[in-house]
Design an enzyme around this catalytic site. Structure first.
Site, PDB file in Angstrom:
ATOM      1  N   PHE A  57      51.103  41.670  46.725  1.00 17.23           N
ATOM      2  CA  PHE A  57      49.924  41.224  45.975  1.00 17.23           C
ATOM      3  C   PHE A  57      49.182  40.092  46.679  1.00 17.23           C
ATOM      4  O   PHE A  57      48.002  39.895  46.469  1.00 17.23           O
ATOM      5  CB  PHE A  57      50.351  40.814  44.565  1.00 17.23           C
ATOM      6  CG  PHE A  57      51.236  41.855  43.910  1.00 17.23           C
ATOM      7  CD1 PHE A  57      50.895  43.193  43.976  1.00 17.23           C
ATOM      8  CD2 PHE A  57      52.414  41.507  43.272  1.00 17.23           C
ATOM      9  CE1 PHE A  57      51.712  44.169  43.413  1.00 17.23           C
ATOM     10  CE2 PHE A  57      53.237  42.471  42.709  1.00 17.23           C
ATOM     11  CZ  PHE A  57      52.885  43.812  42.776  1.00 17.23           C
ATOM     12  N   ARG A 114      63.502  39.143  49.552  1.00 17.29           N
ATOM     13  CA  ARG A 114      64.084  38.855  48.253  1.00 17.29           C
ATOM     14  C   ARG A 114      65.594  38.674  48.307  1.00 17.29           C
ATOM     15  O   ARG A 114      66.138  37.720  47.769  1.00 17.29           O
ATOM     16  CB  ARG A 114      63.778  40.018  47.313  1.00 17.29           C
ATOM     17  CG  ARG A 114      64.522  39.939  46.001  1.00 17.29           C
ATOM     18  CD  ARG A 114      64.163  41.121  45.104  1.00 17.29           C
ATOM     19  NE  ARG A 114      64.559  40.856  43.739  1.00 17.29           N
ATOM     20  CZ  ARG A 114      65.756  41.160  43.237  1.00 17.29           C
ATOM     21  NH1 ARG A 114      66.658  41.717  44.003  1.00 17.29           N
ATOM     22  NH2 ARG A 114      66.047  40.893  41.986  1.00 17.29           N
ATOM     23  N   GLU A 173      45.730  37.394  41.694  1.00 17.80           N
ATOM     24  CA  GLU A 173      45.964  37.003  43.082  1.00 17.80           C
ATOM     25  C   GLU A 173      44.676  36.758  43.857  1.00 17.80           C
ATOM     26  O   GLU A 173      44.657  35.973  44.813  1.00 17.80           O
ATOM     27  CB  GLU A 173      46.802  38.074  43.788  1.00 17.80           C
ATOM     28  CG  GLU A 173      48.207  38.248  43.197  1.00 17.80           C
ATOM     29  CD  GLU A 173      48.252  39.063  41.906  1.00 17.80           C
ATOM     30  OE1 GLU A 173      47.219  39.693  41.557  1.00 17.80           O
ATOM     31  OE2 GLU A 173      49.302  39.090  41.243  1.00 17.80           O
ATOM     32  N   SER A 232      60.595  33.584  41.151  1.00 12.41           N
ATOM     33  CA  SER A 232      60.831  34.620  42.171  1.00 12.41           C
ATOM     34  C   SER A 232      60.444  34.161  43.565  1.00 12.41           C
ATOM     35  O   SER A 232      61.053  34.532  44.543  1.00 12.41           O
ATOM     36  CB  SER A 232      59.997  35.867  41.882  1.00 12.41           C
ATOM     37  OG  SER A 232      60.565  36.612  40.869  1.00 12.41           O
ATOM     38  N   ASP A 251      63.198  48.010  42.574  1.00 13.31           N
ATOM     39  CA  ASP A 251      61.823  47.982  42.062  1.00 13.31           C
ATOM     40  C   ASP A 251      60.987  49.128  42.623  1.00 13.31           C
ATOM     41  O   ASP A 251      60.023  49.558  42.003  1.00 13.31           O
ATOM     42  CB  ASP A 251      61.134  46.656  42.411  1.00 13.31           C
ATOM     43  CG  ASP A 251      61.338  45.600  41.331  1.00 13.31           C
ATOM     44  OD1 ASP A 251      61.691  45.967  40.190  1.00 13.31           O
ATOM     45  OD2 ASP A 251      61.139  44.404  41.624  1.00 13.31           O
TER      46      ASP A 251
HETATM   47  C1  LIG Z   1      49.233  42.681  40.852  1.00 15.77           C
HETATM   48  C2  LIG Z   1      50.560  42.234  40.348  1.00 15.77           C
HETATM   49  N1  LIG Z   1      50.878  40.928  40.381  1.00 15.77           N
HETATM   50  C3  LIG Z   1      52.078  40.512  39.947  1.00 15.77           C
HETATM   51  C4  LIG Z   1      52.996  41.397  39.474  1.00 15.77           C
HETATM   52  C5  LIG Z   1      54.376  40.940  39.018  1.00 15.77           C
HETATM   53  N2  LIG Z   1      54.489  41.079  37.578  1.00 15.77           N
HETATM   54  C6  LIG Z   1      55.128  42.129  37.003  1.00 15.77           C
HETATM   55  S1  LIG Z   1      55.085  42.095  35.342  1.00 15.77           S
HETATM   56  C7  LIG Z   1      54.251  40.623  35.323  1.00 15.77           C
HETATM   57  C8  LIG Z   1      53.889  39.962  34.026  1.00 15.77           C
HETATM   58  C9  LIG Z   1      53.021  40.818  33.223  1.00 15.77           C
HETATM   59  O1  LIG Z   1      52.909  40.350  31.931  1.00 15.77           O
HETATM   60  P1  LIG Z   1      52.632  41.398  30.779  1.00 15.77           P
HETATM   61  O2  LIG Z   1      51.590  42.333  31.223  1.00 15.77           O
HETATM   62  O3  LIG Z   1      52.336  40.629  29.555  1.00 15.77           O
HETATM   63  O4  LIG Z   1      53.987  42.199  30.660  1.00 15.77           O
HETATM   64  P2  LIG Z   1      55.268  41.873  29.721  1.00 15.77           P
HETATM   65  O5  LIG Z   1      55.972  40.703  30.300  1.00 15.77           O
HETATM   66  O6  LIG Z   1      54.766  41.566  28.356  1.00 15.77           O
HETATM   67  O7  LIG Z   1      56.088  43.107  29.781  1.00 15.77           O
HETATM   68  C10 LIG Z   1      53.993  40.203  36.639  1.00 15.77           C
HETATM   69  C11 LIG Z   1      53.299  38.972  37.000  1.00 15.77           C
HETATM   70  C12 LIG Z   1      52.638  42.759  39.459  1.00 15.77           C
HETATM   71  N3  LIG Z   1      53.467  43.711  39.040  1.00 15.77           N
HETATM   72  N4  LIG Z   1      51.410  43.141  39.893  1.00 15.77           N
END
Ligand SMILES: Cc1ncc(C[n+]2csc(CCOP(=O)(O)OP(=O)(O)O)c2C)c(N)n1
Ligand SMILES: [Mg+2]
Lengths: 288, 364
Positions: B94, B184, B69, B48, B128
């Site tokens: 973030f 984006r 972060e 991303s 989003d």
């Molecule tokens: C503070 C923050 N950092 C980054 C993100 C971007 N982000 C959204 S989902 C995700 C991965 C999360 O993994 P998981 O909790 O295992 O969710 P899954 O992929 O299993 O649905 C990230 C990094 C976010 N939403 N919030």
């Protein structure tokens, strides 16, 4: 025994319908998260159709249990489950992520006040749930009629704030707090153990002073038994580590981290049918 | 204007569209080939944020931090203290959002050069929704001492900004920490590789030459036979200056063109560096036009509008103060929608800019 065979069957059928709704809404939105929501459909079904103290016709019922969705990106499963449970019209699910919709891309209470919290940025839901649990105990002591549930992603556990909240919950002996972790082994950049290893996850929570239960997150009986067990634990917060398969029910998505944040129908992902056939194939796999 | 070599297709409907974040990814890769001290750190958003290009070429210099972060910022500070030049990436919400204090103390207060690239800024993130649309990031970064804040207007400028940020001051870059704001969605390519970019310098992207100005005066029914060139402004006096940053520079250019057709002489400045702001350029157009309009995909409070207001109020004498109108988000959160729907909802379209110009002129 907490649940009869016929109840299991009807919950499983309900979970299937919720998965179908998830596919429809994501296909219509053409953006949003697929893997996590499909994986969590069984647990959401068990919670909203059997375990939760709530009233869809009276969302602000005072003694309702609270649900804090910390991993806000899996909201398609929350919205779909709430719609099937009677909180929202099922047709409204097709407005997901559209301008003016109550169903924002990540949950926003200003648009949908029946949500307990807004979320999307990871790592702060457990803290909010701890806050609710402490407030509840101040008001009702150790005999509160409510439970505070919170959903967390496994990748989400990379955020240090979870562990700050975990320490506080144990210190405060929050028996009214039940955290449910979606242990699906994926996050955005790949498999959790390659990105930031979490194992041994059971031991981590145990050493933080929590009551830990580990289950197959697609087994209705196990889900119900685990939540009932957590409810009996008196002076400790409980965490249920639910092992799930991301993309559950749609074989071409299962276990693939590439489907974390992509809806069916917009991108060619290896192992999947051509874009144009992805929605149809997903619905077929789900028995539609 | 002839010396800035803008894309000749900016006013065409089929102008090439590229995501600004892509320019960052390419710039990082180029810089990393030249400077082996560059390391890349990411918080579970490698593709991303376009850091995957760097990761692929230099896997040993890439560190996956996970969704953490705050750790991202402070680990980078530690690496900088050991002589590395860390680039850190996540969504702007973030980083620098979630980890603001770590950036303030462990990066800026320590005065360690770390380059913070925040992707997915602005409401144009789209579906989003509000949690992911950073519209406060310029405000929170520009108040930190030692920080440089850059908001590229397109992918080409983002690449240049990234590469210049990686250089030391002696080489034409900077020795301070830098925040680079990225978007984006695809947006029009405004500049070319020949367009100059310098940290702290605004560039005039649209202005009238003498011929067009005389034509415009005729259109307004003014006699041009006695017309005298203004010696201060090397020619003509524009009615208004539009100061824009980020992808909205394109809307500002379209607005200026429309205004010219309607008989109003507007100048457009690309304010790629928000901090240090090009004070000289801002004061000069303020004196020339007496009417400024700022344009940004960000809260008015604390953003480019705020920075320009501070600059003209503190930098000019009474009587020289321009009127100011600010196009941007007015104290609201973002929400889900298509980028176009949201740019309209939050009042940042070409016609919103034209309307702001008219309000400014009416108050002049
Ligand atoms: C503070 C923050 N950092 C980054 C993100 C971007 N982000 C959204 S989902 C995700 C991965 C999360 O993994 P998981 O909790 O295992 O969710 P899954 O992929 O299993 O649905 C990230 C990094 C976010 N939403 N919030
Ligand atoms: Mg996961």
């Amino acid at each position: 025994m907490f649940i009869t065979d016929s109840e299991v069957q009807s919950l499983e059928e309900q979970a299937r319908k919720i998965r179908v709704s998830i596919i429809h809404m994501l296909a219509e939105a053409k953006s949003g998260h697929t893997g996590g929501p499909l994986g969590m459909a069984d647990i959401f079904t068990a919670l909203y159709f059997k375990l939760l103290k709530h009233d869809p016709k009276n969302p602000s019922l005072d003694i309702r249990d609270r649900v804090v969705l910390s991993n806000g990106h899996i909201c398609p499963v929350l919205y779909a489950t709430m719609a099937h449970a009677g909180y929202l019209p099922i047709e409204e699910l097709l407005t997901l992520r559209k301008f003016g919709s109550r169903l924002q891309g990540h949950p926003h209470r200003e648009f949908l006040p029946m949500l307990e919290t807004s979320s999307g940025p990871l790592g702060s839901g457990l803290s909010q749930a701890v806050g609710m649990a402490i407030a509840d105990r101040i008001d009702h002591g150790k005999v509160s009629p409510r439970f505070i549930y919170t959903f967390l992603g496994d990748g989400e556990l990379n955020e240090g704030q979870n562990w700050e909240a975990a320490m506080l919950a144990a210190k405060e002996k929050l028996g009214n707090l039940i955290a449910i972790i979606d242990r699906n082994n994926i996050q955005i950049d790949g498999y959790t153990e390659d990105i930031m290893p979490l194992s041994p996850l059971f031991d981590k929570w145990k050493s933080f002073g929590w009551h830990v239960i580990e289950i197959d997150g697609h087994d209705m009986r196990a889900i119900v038994a685990a939540v009932r067990e957590a409810q009996t634990i008196f002076e400790k917060p409980s965490v249920i580590i639910t092992h799930t398969i991301p993309g559950r029910g749609v074989p071409y998505m299962e276990h693939r981290f590439e489907w974390h944040g992509t809806p069916p129908g917009i991108s060619d992902i290896s192992g999947a049918p051509a874009k144009a056939d992805q929605v149809k194939e997903a619905l077929r796999a789900l028995g539609e | 204007m002839s010396n800035i070599h803008l894309n000749t297709k900016i006013f065409d409907t089929d102008v090439e569209q590229v995501p600004i974040r892509k320019g960052f990814g390419e710039g990082l890769l180029e810089s990393a080939k030249k400077n082996q001290n560059i390391v890349g750190l990411c918080a579970d958003l490698t593709e991303s944020t376009q850091m995957h290009l760097f990761k692929k070429e230099f896997p040993d210099r890439f560190i996956e931090i996970g969704v953490a972060e705050q750790n991202l910022a402070s680990v980078a500070s530690g690496m900088a203290a050991m002589g590395k030049l860390p680039f850190i990436t996540s969504y702007a919400m973030f980083s620098p959002g979630r980890n603001w204090e770590q950036i303030r103390t462990t990066i800026c207060y320590n005065d360690q050069k770390v380059i913070i690239a925040g992707s997915h800024a602005g409401v144009s993130v789209g579906p989003d929704g509000g949690t992911h649309q950073a519209i406060e990031d310029i405000a929170i970064t520009r108040v930190i001492p030692n920080m440089t804040v850059i908001v590229p207007c397109d992918a080409v400028e983002a690449k240049k900004a990234t590469m210049v940020s990686a250089l030391r001051k002696e080489e034409g870059g900077t020795n301070t920490p830098v925040y680079i704001r990225l978007a984006r969605e695809k947006s029009p390519v405004i500049t070319t590789s020949d367009t100059p970019f310098e940290i702290g310098k605004a560039q005039v992207f649209y202005e009238l030459d003498t011929d067009r100005f005389l034509l415009l005066e005729q259109k307004r029914g003014n006699s041009t036979s006695t017309f005298k060139l203004d010696s201060d402004t090397h020619g003509i006096r524009h009615d208004v200056a539009i100061l824009a940053c980020g992808a909205l520079v394109h809307n500002a250019l379209l607005a200026a063109k429309q205004l010219e057709e309607e008989g109003i002489a507007a100048k457009v400045l690309n304010m790629a560096t928000i901090k240090p702001l090009d004070i000289e350029a801002v004061l000069s157009v303020a004196k020339e036009t007496g009417a400024l309009v700022t344009v940004e995909e960000h809260q008015i409070a604390g953003g480019l509008g705020g920075a320009v207001a501070e600059t003209v109020l503190t930098g000019l004498k009474r009587g020289q103060q321009p009127v100011l109108e600010c196009v941007g988000v007015h104290d609201r959160f973002g929400q889900s929608g298509t980028p176009q729907e949201l740019i309209k909802e939050y009042g940042m379209t070409v016609s919103d800019i034209v309307a702001a110009v008219r309000r400014a002129l009416a108050r002049k």
